[in-house]
Design a protein around this motif. Structure first.
Motif, PDB file in Angstrom:
ATOM      1  N   SER A   1       0.829  -1.207   0.000  1.00  0.00           N
ATOM      2  CA  SER A   1       0.000   0.000   0.000  1.00  0.00           C
ATOM      3  C   SER A   1       0.860   1.253   0.000  1.00  0.00           C
ATOM      4  O   SER A   1       0.579   2.221  -0.731  1.00  0.00           O
ATOM      5  CB  SER A   1      -0.923  -0.002   1.228  1.00  0.00           C
ATOM      6  N   TYR A   2       1.917   1.247   0.812  1.00  0.00           N
ATOM      7  CA  TYR A   2       2.830   2.401   0.857  1.00  0.00           C
ATOM      8  C   TYR A   2       3.449   2.650  -0.523  1.00  0.00           C
ATOM      9  O   TYR A   2       3.460   3.784  -1.031  1.00  0.00           O
ATOM     10  CB  TYR A   2       3.928   2.148   1.895  1.00  0.00           C
ATOM     11  N   LEU A   3       3.977   1.590  -1.133  1.00  0.00           N
ATOM     12  CA  LEU A   3       4.651   1.739  -2.425  1.00  0.00           C
ATOM     13  C   LEU A   3       3.681   2.151  -3.523  1.00  0.00           C
ATOM     14  O   LEU A   3       4.017   2.961  -4.395  1.00  0.00           O
ATOM     15  CB  LEU A   3       5.360   0.434  -2.795  1.00  0.00           C
ATOM     16  N   LEU A   4       2.475   1.604  -3.482  1.00  0.00           N
ATOM     17  CA  LEU A   4       1.463   1.969  -4.487  1.00  0.00           C
ATOM     18  C   LEU A   4       1.110   3.447  -4.389  1.00  0.00           C
ATOM     19  O   LEU A   4       1.132   4.182  -5.385  1.00  0.00           O
ATOM     20  CB  LEU A   4       0.210   1.110  -4.302  1.00  0.00           C
TER      21      LEU A   4
ATOM     22  N   LYS B   1       3.298 -10.603  -3.897  1.00  0.00           N
ATOM     23  CA  LYS B   1       2.980 -11.402  -5.087  1.00  0.00           C
ATOM     24  C   LYS B   1       3.132 -10.623  -6.386  1.00  0.00           C
ATOM     25  O   LYS B   1       3.128 -11.189  -7.468  1.00  0.00           O
ATOM     26  CB  LYS B   1       1.545 -11.936  -4.983  1.00  0.00           C
ATOM     27  N   ASP B   2       3.260  -9.312  -6.276  1.00  0.00           N
ATOM     28  CA  ASP B   2       3.291  -8.460  -7.461  1.00  0.00           C
ATOM     29  C   ASP B   2       4.740  -8.090  -7.805  1.00  0.00           C
ATOM     30  O   ASP B   2       5.475  -7.597  -6.963  1.00  0.00           O
ATOM     31  CB  ASP B   2       2.463  -7.194  -7.184  1.00  0.00           C
ATOM     32  N   GLU B   3       5.162  -8.333  -9.049  1.00  0.00           N
ATOM     33  CA  GLU B   3       6.548  -8.111  -9.446  1.00  0.00           C
ATOM     34  C   GLU B   3       6.945  -6.637  -9.380  1.00  0.00           C
ATOM     35  O   GLU B   3       8.055  -6.299  -8.973  1.00  0.00           O
ATOM     36  CB  GLU B   3       6.794  -8.651 -10.864  1.00  0.00           C
ATOM     37  N   LYS B   4       6.046  -5.753  -9.776  1.00  0.00           N
ATOM     38  CA  LYS B   4       6.371  -4.321  -9.721  1.00  0.00           C
ATOM     39  C   LYS B   4       6.601  -3.883  -8.282  1.00  0.00           C
ATOM     40  O   LYS B   4       7.513  -3.102  -7.987  1.00  0.00           O
ATOM     41  CB  LYS B   4       5.259  -3.483 -10.352  1.00  0.00           C
ATOM     42  N   THR B   5       5.792  -4.388  -7.371  1.00  0.00           N
ATOM     43  CA  THR B   5       5.956  -4.042  -5.961  1.00  0.00           C
ATOM     44  C   THR B   5       7.319  -4.510  -5.456  1.00  0.00           C
ATOM     45  O   THR B   5       7.998  -3.790  -4.717  1.00  0.00           O
ATOM     46  CB  THR B   5       4.835  -4.671  -5.121  1.00  0.00           C
ATOM     47  N   LYS B   6       7.724  -5.705  -5.852  1.00  0.00           N
ATOM     48  CA  LYS B   6       9.037  -6.209  -5.436  1.00  0.00           C
ATOM     49  C   LYS B   6      10.148  -5.274  -5.918  1.00  0.00           C
ATOM     50  O   LYS B   6      11.072  -4.938  -5.167  1.00  0.00           O
ATOM     51  CB  LYS B   6       9.259  -7.619  -5.996  1.00  0.00           C
TER      52      LYS B   6
ATOM     53  N   GLN C   1      13.571   1.215  -3.090  1.00  0.00           N
ATOM     54  CA  GLN C   1      13.504   2.010  -1.859  1.00  0.00           C
ATOM     55  C   GLN C   1      14.579   1.571  -0.865  1.00  0.00           C
ATOM     56  O   GLN C   1      15.173   2.392  -0.167  1.00  0.00           O
ATOM     57  CB  GLN C   1      12.117   1.873  -1.222  1.00  0.00           C
ATOM     58  N   ILE C   2      14.832   0.267  -0.798  1.00  0.00           N
ATOM     59  CA  ILE C   2      15.878  -0.244   0.094  1.00  0.00           C
ATOM     60  C   ILE C   2      17.233   0.343  -0.306  1.00  0.00           C
ATOM     61  O   ILE C   2      18.002   0.822   0.542  1.00  0.00           O
ATOM     62  CB  ILE C   2      15.922  -1.793   0.047  1.00  0.00           C
ATOM     63  N   LYS C   3      17.536   0.316  -1.588  1.00  0.00           N
ATOM     64  CA  LYS C   3      18.823   0.846  -2.056  1.00  0.00           C
ATOM     65  C   LYS C   3      18.928   2.342  -1.789  1.00  0.00           C
ATOM     66  O   LYS C   3      20.010   2.862  -1.481  1.00  0.00           O
ATOM     67  CB  LYS C   3      18.991   0.563  -3.548  1.00  0.00           C
ATOM     68  N   LEU C   4      17.803   3.032  -1.879  1.00  0.00           N
ATOM     69  CA  LEU C   4      17.801   4.487  -1.718  1.00  0.00           C
ATOM     70  C   LEU C   4      17.974   4.916  -0.255  1.00  0.00           C
ATOM     71  O   LEU C   4      18.666   5.888   0.040  1.00  0.00           O
ATOM     72  CB  LEU C   4      16.486   5.050  -2.280  1.00  0.00           C
TER      73      LEU C   4
ATOM     74  N   LEU D   1      17.789 -11.235  -0.045  1.00  0.00           N
ATOM     75  CA  LEU D   1      16.487 -11.316  -0.717  1.00  0.00           C
ATOM     76  C   LEU D   1      16.560 -11.929  -2.115  1.00  0.00           C
ATOM     77  O   LEU D   1      15.534 -12.343  -2.654  1.00  0.00           O
ATOM     78  CB  LEU D   1      15.851  -9.923  -0.811  1.00  0.00           C
ATOM     79  N   PHE D   2      17.751 -11.988  -2.713  1.00  0.00           N
ATOM     80  CA  PHE D   2      17.820 -12.448  -4.103  1.00  0.00           C
ATOM     81  C   PHE D   2      17.180 -13.814  -4.334  1.00  0.00           C
ATOM     82  O   PHE D   2      16.466 -14.000  -5.330  1.00  0.00           O
ATOM     83  CB  PHE D   2      19.268 -12.468  -4.609  1.00  0.00           C
ATOM     84  N   PRO D   3      17.420 -14.828  -3.476  1.00  0.00           N
ATOM     85  CA  PRO D   3      16.799 -16.140  -3.739  1.00  0.00           C
ATOM     86  C   PRO D   3      15.277 -16.095  -3.839  1.00  0.00           C
ATOM     87  O   PRO D   3      14.672 -17.015  -4.390  1.00  0.00           O
ATOM     88  CB  PRO D   3      17.251 -16.980  -2.527  1.00  0.00           C
ATOM     89  N   TYR D   4      14.661 -15.035  -3.313  1.00  0.00           N
ATOM     90  CA  TYR D   4      13.201 -14.913  -3.393  1.00  0.00           C
ATOM     91  C   TYR D   4      12.784 -13.942  -4.502  1.00  0.00           C
ATOM     92  O   TYR D   4      11.669 -13.997  -4.984  1.00  0.00           O
ATOM     93  CB  TYR D   4      12.645 -14.420  -2.055  1.00  0.00           C
ATOM     94  N   ALA D   5      13.731 -13.062  -4.892  1.00  0.00           N
ATOM     95  CA  ALA D   5      13.418 -12.082  -5.932  1.00  0.00           C
ATOM     96  C   ALA D   5      13.719 -12.621  -7.331  1.00  0.00           C
ATOM     97  O   ALA D   5      12.900 -12.494  -8.243  1.00  0.00           O
ATOM     98  CB  ALA D   5      14.222 -10.802  -5.692  1.00  0.00           C
ATOM     99  N   LEU D   6      14.918 -13.221  -7.491  1.00  0.00           N
ATOM    100  CA  LEU D   6      15.363 -13.781  -8.779  1.00  0.00           C
ATOM    101  C   LEU D   6      15.242 -12.751  -9.903  1.00  0.00           C
ATOM    102  O   LEU D   6      14.693 -13.010 -10.972  1.00  0.00           O
ATOM    103  CB  LEU D   6      14.555 -15.047  -9.117  1.00  0.00           C
TER     104      LEU D   6
END
Length: 896
Positions: A512-515, A552-557, A563-566, A578-583
């Motif tokens: 919700s925050y990211l959207l 579940k949404d790729e854009k949200t990921k 945001q994490i990098k920023l 997180l990479f093994p779950y993001a791929l």
């Protein structure tokens, strides 16, 4: 340089005295000079210093125009909410009627974004100068951002009306109408209501929606007044059905409304004027008698009025029937297998369901099967409307399928037909969804706009991430979304509800925050909905990996990672985690750019070591990264990779059997199977591997109990081609008793056709036989019924058996036959040691088995004992309590 500029500003302020006395000396050129100072300050990066000087100056010289302007414009450029300084400055010049300066100041304010105050003031300036077009343009902008402004919206509507633009006029009248309802100004509401009824009398959905809002915000009495206007309009246009709907709404608000009761009776008389029993049904329902509850009277009348000569009814045993005649309290009905059936009207009302002539059951009963099949197959839109309306305008796709398959369409025809149907339901504006269930479809009398259709789907959808997809589709499809859009505001409010203080941070909170942050970039009026900042939210996440997996949404990921990098200092470690779950490949590239190669290598090695937890990552690295130098740097041997993949195959089979994360495990299982067998990784590896390595690898393959026997057999043959004397550990061939059934292509096609014939022809025919037998009465001595039920049991058991076998079937590949051993698809010549005679057998499956012609199943006792025997090998087999010894004389390829 900057010191000089700051000193000049201080000097300007000191020279300025008695601000109001100097107003006449101010001009637009003077303000342009001040703007030049601001531009220079921006380049020298001293805007904050100038603001501090001006704020200090205002503490003792509150009317300093220069200080107010500088402080206000700097604050505006920094997007602060407080615009009090500029508002007061504009007010000074308004009071002194310096309209050119007022316009200049308002236009400067608007350079930094829309402002209610600036637009309203600018509109007044244009009004005073008789610049009507500029005034109306400014008002249009104002109405767009000020969702409370009703009077100007009304004036814009009247202006469009004069210009002959009725659609624009109606649009602004609707805005004004909603705003007057919010202000509870009913006189204004009524004035616009009448106007809109004149412009768009057919827009019933709009009027019914607005009257509901008026009932809540003003009063039900006022809603009744508005509905009465709608009723008079629809009655005048001859729309009896809508008139009845409106009168029912009035009676819901006030069941004692004498006018509505009288009028609904008149509407019923007009609608059913040709009905033979009209007056009688009005009488027995007491519709005109005030002592009878009006809702009960209407329900009673509508039940009875459906019974008239020529109308259709449905009985749960006798099916569809047509009313032959109605005489007093008696009704005669012709059912297809029970003609001239007589019953009382009271019994008919209780026991029968009335059907419209267009009901799908009526069409099935009255149209030829060929004609109905052709119509349904070629006109899916008509079919959808027909079936949905047949179920009181609420019907899901499962029910639609049950009406069509197999009685009208075959399973094969349904596959292509349903694809067209899904597209029509999604895109056609005449189809909507239930407000309670997105899977239940409705037919609309009026085309829905794309905005309404998506909004209705959003309301009906219950799943969070499906709602996320819908609001994104809404933003993509709907142009010029305005701040007072009730649809958009309700949709965004749903997500804002997850951002309340002290709520736990989960996948819904983050999404919700990211959207909303993303949408606020295009719709700045959404900014106030975001009450969290990312760092504070991130710190409250309990289990980051688990939360990320639930996005579940790729854009949200991707937005979350950005945001994490920023904002997060140790973002590199979080990316690795997180990479093994993001791929997502870009994560690797960003880590490379930041010099994290060693961390990437360690991550790859860790994924293969801990393959159970990182199964998707193992497949991803093999598929996408095995040619990269960093993958080689991880030091993973070919054997290590293959063994890891085999263990993954066995693990996913096991978890599928245990119903754990079935969907995800099936996906991984399919990918690993494809790598090992379809892409021939195992076979190619065997060609280059040594004997000991092959033993280790095949032992693992043998332990994968759910793997197709054909795959194991093919692998064995490849090993035997390389090492003919290779001895496999474990003499018992587990794969021969596997749940998988090896079959030929020809037999597979034959069984498929047999199943389809039973489903589409035999079962429907049997259902009709049972229905006919039931119509004959007493079931105790009903031979036809018993025979039909016995046949039903046989058909059902045959279907279950066929479906099970087809599901287990594994198509045999003739190219895999190896004549070094007896296997499926071989012809074996045996010498009977007792008689000295040769016996020839073909080894096939249970479907192809034909003992008379010496074709035996590999699953039969004798066939199973023959499997994997080699030329010259002796074995014994017990037949009818007599042990017979055979020698394998010859093995050849069968002609399949």
């Amino acid at each position: 340089m900057s010191e000089t500029l700051l000193k000049n500003v201080q000097d300007m302020l000191n020279e300025e005295k008695f601000t109001r006395a100097m107003l006449n000396n101010y001009s637009i050129d003077r303000f342009k000079e001040l703007d030049a100072v601001l531009d220079k300050a921006k380049k020298e990066r001293v805007l904050n210093d100038i603001k501090n000087i001006c704020d200090e100056h205002l503490s003792h010289s509150k009317n300093s125009i220069i200080a107010i302007y500088f402080s206000g414009m700097i604050a505006l450029s920094q997007h602060t909410i407080d615009d009090a300084a500029l508002v007061s400055l504009v007010g000074i010049f308004v009071d002194n009627h310096k309209w050119n300066i007022v316009k200049y100041l308002c236009e400067r304010i608007l350079e930094y974004g829309e402002s209610k105050f600036a637009l309203r003031t600018l509109g007044e300036c244009y009004k005073n100068d008789n610049e009507e077009e500029k005034m109306f343009d400014t008002w249009r902008r104002l109405v767009k951002i000020d969702t409370d402004e009703a009077d100007i919206a009304k004036m814009l509507a009247e202006h469009a009306e004069k210009q002959g633009d009725i659609e624009e006029a109606a649009d602004y009248f609707k805005k004004a109408l909603h705003r007057y309802i919010n202000k509870q100004l009913f006189a204004n509401v009524r004035e616009i209501w009448v106007k809109l009824l004149e412009y768009h009398p057919e827009d019933t959905d709009f009027f019914l929606s607005v009257q509901s809002k008026a009932a809540k915000n003003i009063s039900t009495d006022k809603a009744v007044s508005l509905l009465t206007d709608v009723y008079n309009s629809r009655r005048k246009h001859g729309d009896i059905n809508t008139s009845i709907v409106v009168l029912k709404l009035i009676l819901n608000y006030d069941e004692r409304d004498a006018f509505a009761r009288k009028e609904i009776t008149e509407c019923f008389k007009q609608k059913y004027a040709r009905h033979s029993q009209l007056e009688e049904y009005i009488r027995i329902s007491n519709l005109t008698q005030n002592w009878r509850n009006v809702h009960e009277a209407i329900l009673d009348f509508e039940k009875h009025i459906a019974f008239d000569k020529g109308n259709f009814v449905y009985h749960r045993t006798w099916g569809v029937g047509r009313i032959a005649k109605v005489e007093g309290d008696d009704i005669v009905i012709d059912f297809s297998k029970k003609r001239a059936h007589s019953m009382s009207l009271k019994m008919a009302v209780d026991a029968l369901q009335t059907l419209e002539k267009t009901h799908i059951w009526v069409l099935k009963a009255t149209m030829s099967k060929e004609k109905l099949h052709e119509k349904i197959k070629n006109d899916p839109e008509w079919t959808l409307k027909t079936i949905i309306k047949s179920y009181d305008n609420f019907c899901d796709i499962k029910r639609i399928k049950s009406e069509l398959v197999p009685s009208v369409l075959s399973l094969g025809e349904w596959a292509s037909w349903s694809t067209k149907a899904h597209n029509i339901l999604k895109d056609n504006p005449l189809f909507g969804v239930s407000s309670d269930n997105i899977n239940v479809h409705t037919v609309r009398e009026r085309s829905l706009s794309k905005e309404e259709k998506l909004y209705n789907e959003f309301k009906a959808e219950k799943k969070f991430f499906n709602r996320l997809s819908l609001i994104r589709e809404y933003v993509h499809e709907i142009k010029n979304i305005e701040p007072d859009s009730e649809h958009f505001n309700e949709m965004t409010a749903f997500f804002a509800g997850y951002l309340k203080p002290n709520m736990p941070v989960n996948e819904h909170t983050v999404t919700s925050y990211l959207l909303l942050k993303d949408l606020a970039g295009s719709f700045d009026f959404l900014g106030p909905l975001i009450h969290l900042n990312f760092i504070a939210m991130f710190e409250r996440i309990d289990n980051l990996s688990q939360l990320f997996q639930r996005l579940k949404d790729e854009k949200t990921k991707r937005d979350f990672l950005a945001q994490i990098k920023l904002f997060i200092p140790d973002w590199q470690d979080i990316y690795i985690k997180l990479f093994p779950y993001a791929l997502i490949g870009s994560i690797i590239e960003e880590l490379k750019e930041d010099g994290c190669e060693n961390k990437i290598v360690a991550m790859i090695r860790g994924c293969f070591e801990n393959y159970k937890e990182n199964r998707e990552a193992v497949v991803w690295f093999y598929r996408n990264y095995r040619e990269d130098p960093l993958f080689a740097a991880a030091g993973l041997s070919d054997e290590k990779i293959i063994i890891t993949l085999i263990r993954l195959l066995e693990l996913t089979y096991r978890e599928i059997d245990n119903h754990r994360d079935t969907s995800d495990n099936k996906k991984i299982n399919k990918q690993v199977y494809s790598i090992l067998f379809k892409e021939n990784l195992l076979e190619d590896y065997i060609e280059s591997a040594g004997r000991e390595t092959i033993v280790r690898v095949y032992t693992l393959i043998e332990d994968v109990k759910d793997l197709d026997p054909a795959d194991k057999l093919k692998l064995k043959n490849r090993i035997l081609n390389k090492y003919p004397d290779f001895k496999f550990l474990g003499a018992v061939e587990k794969d021969t008793v596997s749940r998988t059934l090896i079959v030929t292509v020809a037999k597979y096609d034959e069984k498929q056709k047999q199943l389809e014939r039973i489903m589409t022809e035999d079962i429907p025919a049997n259902s009709k036989e049972i229905a006919f037998a039931l119509s004959l009465g007493d079931l105790r001595e009903n031979a036809e019924y018993k025979a039909a039920k016995e046949k039903q049991e046989i058909l059902n058991s045959t279907v279950v058996k066929l479906k099970n076998e087809i599901e287990r079937a594994q198509l045999f590949d003739p190219s895999t036959v190896n004549t070094s051993r007896v296997s499926f698809g071989t012809i074996v010549t045996l010498t009977n040691e007792a008689s000295g005679k040769d016996e020839v057998y073909t080894i096939m499956g249970p479907w192809e088995s034909d003992p008379v012609n010496k074709i035996i199943s590999y699953l039969s006792p004798f066939g199973n004992s023959l499997m994997n025997k080699q030329r010259g090998e002796k074995f014994s087999f017990e037949i009818n309590n007599e042990k017979v010894t055979y020698t394998v004389k010859e093995i050849a390829v069968a002609n399949i």
